[in-house]
Design an enzyme around this catalytic site. Structure first.
Site, PDB file in Angstrom:
ATOM      1  N   ARG A 127     -66.997  25.631  56.507  1.00 56.71           N
ATOM      2  CA  ARG A 127     -66.949  25.275  55.145  1.00 56.71           C
ATOM      3  C   ARG A 127     -67.278  23.464  55.138  1.00 56.71           C
ATOM      4  NH1 ARG A 127     -64.175  27.600  51.172  1.00 56.71           N
ATOM      5  NH2 ARG A 127     -64.713  25.642  50.346  1.00 56.71           N
ATOM      6  N   TYR A 141     -77.549  19.865  41.151  1.00 53.63           N
ATOM      7  CA  TYR A 141     -77.622  18.554  40.502  1.00 53.63           C
ATOM      8  C   TYR A 141     -75.773  18.125  40.325  1.00 53.63           C
ATOM      9  CZ  TYR A 141     -74.585  23.775  38.692  1.00 53.63           C
ATOM     10  OH  TYR A 141     -73.686  24.595  38.489  1.00 53.63           O
ATOM     11  N   PRO A 142     -75.953  16.679  39.882  1.00 59.12           N
ATOM     12  CA  PRO A 142     -74.399  16.040  40.049  1.00 59.12           C
ATOM     13  C   PRO A 142     -73.496  16.283  39.105  1.00 59.12           C
ATOM     14  CG  PRO A 142     -76.499  14.608  39.107  1.00 59.12           C
ATOM     15  CD  PRO A 142     -76.709  15.764  39.603  1.00 59.12           C
ATOM     16  N   MET A 143     -72.456  16.731  38.792  1.00 60.42           N
ATOM     17  CA  MET A 143     -71.468  16.673  37.478  1.00 60.42           C
ATOM     18  C   MET A 143     -70.351  15.193  37.898  1.00 60.42           C
ATOM     19  SD  MET A 143     -69.649  20.247  38.342  1.00 60.42           S
ATOM     20  CE  MET A 143     -68.539  19.857  37.050  1.00 60.42           C
ATOM     21  N   ASP A 144     -69.936  15.145  36.635  1.00 64.86           N
ATOM     22  CA  ASP A 144     -68.716  15.369  35.979  1.00 64.86           C
ATOM     23  C   ASP A 144     -67.257  15.962  35.245  1.00 64.86           C
ATOM     24  OD1 ASP A 144     -69.580  12.144  37.313  1.00 64.86           O
ATOM     25  OD2 ASP A 144     -69.687  11.725  34.806  1.00 64.86           O
ATOM     26  N   LYS A 145     -66.202  15.445  35.498  1.00 69.03           N
ATOM     27  CA  LYS A 145     -64.938  15.692  35.008  1.00 69.03           C
ATOM     28  C   LYS A 145     -64.968  15.193  33.497  1.00 69.03           C
ATOM     29  CE  LYS A 145     -64.768  20.118  36.764  1.00 69.03           C
ATOM     30  NZ  LYS A 145     -63.787  20.622  37.913  1.00 69.03           N
ATOM     31  N   HIS A 168     -62.361  29.730  37.333  1.00 68.34           N
ATOM     32  CA  HIS A 168     -63.111  29.345  37.884  1.00 68.34           C
ATOM     33  C   HIS A 168     -63.681  29.592  39.176  1.00 68.34           C
ATOM     34  CE1 HIS A 168     -66.353  26.172  39.628  1.00 68.34           C
ATOM     35  NE2 HIS A 168     -66.065  26.487  40.568  1.00 68.34           N
ATOM     36  N   GLN A 181     -72.434  28.455  47.818  1.00 74.59           N
ATOM     37  CA  GLN A 181     -72.173  26.307  47.072  1.00 74.59           C
ATOM     38  C   GLN A 181     -71.793  25.608  47.926  1.00 74.59           C
ATOM     39  OE1 GLN A 181     -69.257  28.378  47.166  1.00 74.59           O
ATOM     40  NE2 GLN A 181     -67.851  27.273  46.757  1.00 74.59           N
ATOM     41  N   SER A 219     -65.386  24.424  32.987  1.00 71.84           N
ATOM     42  CA  SER A 219     -66.563  24.191  32.423  1.00 71.84           C
ATOM     43  C   SER A 219     -67.227  23.764  30.729  1.00 71.84           C
ATOM     44  CB  SER A 219     -67.744  24.829  33.282  1.00 71.84           C
ATOM     45  OG  SER A 219     -68.036  25.108  34.526  1.00 71.84           O
TER      46      SER A 219
END
Ligand code: 76R
Length: 245
Positions: A127, A141-145, A168, A181, A219
């Site tokens: 992994r 894609y980038p992401m934030d919390k 999740h 992923q 999400s």
């Protein structure tokens, strides 16, 4: 303060998006174009050797839409080696015909919410140091919390966050075999907190997974997303056709 989760971190990662300047590519002589393609193929062969030695991995996808034409994802053991790859590519003849339009720097990450995975476990190693799949489609894609008012991921307790991520992961596991992923962490490295890279044989599986996850509390309440890139696998032996003008 809430307790930060421990992470296991693997290879460093560069997502590099370019558009092709077709006008100047068409204006170049046939010899120049052939030379650029041959040199680029040699670079890919060098990278394949790195991959075979399990010192890194890479993929190239052809992006749809105007955001980019080519999307590279490159993994290396250190930021220095990643920089060397980027610099060598920038010095190549093909790069003279490409415009850099987006990039993202991160490191392959496994968060340790459920138990203590060990970096000695072969499954965990696969992994953290993944040989990237050459599946038909890829999405990045980038992401934030989010941290806004009541909806602040970073003030939730460890237990609450672990519970939400468990839910999740149940959604995610339904796509096992159809979507792969790779989560990369980018705290301190880039403008968002994580990069999300998904691979699928069937493009619809990407849409279905991302849509279904929107309803998972983690999400729905806490996810914020950047630009999406989606593309089709571009193999070395498909380059001549792709670049033929
Ligand atoms: O690591 C693991 O497999 C354990 C479970 C798991 C964790 C801890 C897991 C499983 N994820 C974890 C963490 Mn994920 N993931 C995303 C996105 O679009 C969206 O809504 C979110 C983008 C997708 C599509 C996705 C897919 N995941 C994370 C984290 C870090 C959180 C932290 O540390 O705070 C992020 C940002 C994130 C985002 N996840 C899975 C998937 C899939 C498909 C799985 C199941 C993998 C499998 O078991 O096969």
């Amino acid at each position: 303060a809430a307790e930060a989760v421990k992470t296991l971190d693997g290879w460093y990662c560069l997502h590099d998006m370019r558009t092709v300047d077709w006008t100047s590519w068409k204006m170049a002589s046939r010899e120049d174009r052939d030379e650029a393609i041959q040199e680029f193929k040699q670079l890919l062969t060098d990278w394949e050797e790195v991959e075979q030695a399990e010192n890194g991995s890479h993929v190239l996808y052809q992006v749809l839409g105007h955001k980019a034409d080519m999307m590279f994802m490159i993994l290396r053991p250190s930021l220095n080696e990643l920089t060397d790859v980027e610099t060598a590519f920038n010095k190549s003849k093909l790069a003279e015909f490409l415009q850099p339009v987006y990039s993202y720097v991160s490191v392959v990450e496994m968060s340790q919410y459920s138990g203590n995975a060990s970096a000695d476990d072969p499954k965990v190693r696969d992994r953290l140091y993944p040989i990237l799949p050459k599946w038909e489609h890829m999405c990045f894609y980038p992401m934030d919390k989010r941290r806004e008012g009541e909806e602040n991921w970073y003030s939730l307790s460890f237990k609450e966050r672990a519970g939400l991520l468990y839910e999740h992961s149940k959604t995610g596991r339904q796509y096992s075999g159809n979507v792969k992923q790779i989560i990369t962490g980018s705290f301190g490295f880039d403008d968002w907190e994580w990069g999300v890279t998904l691979f699928a044989h069937d493009a619809l599986q990407l849409k279905k997974l991302v849509y279904e996850m929107r309803f998972d509390e983690v999400s729905a309440k806490y996810g914020e997303f950047g630009t999406f890139f989606v593309g089709n696998h571009l193999a070395k032996d498909g380059l001549d056709t792709y670049l033929h003008v």
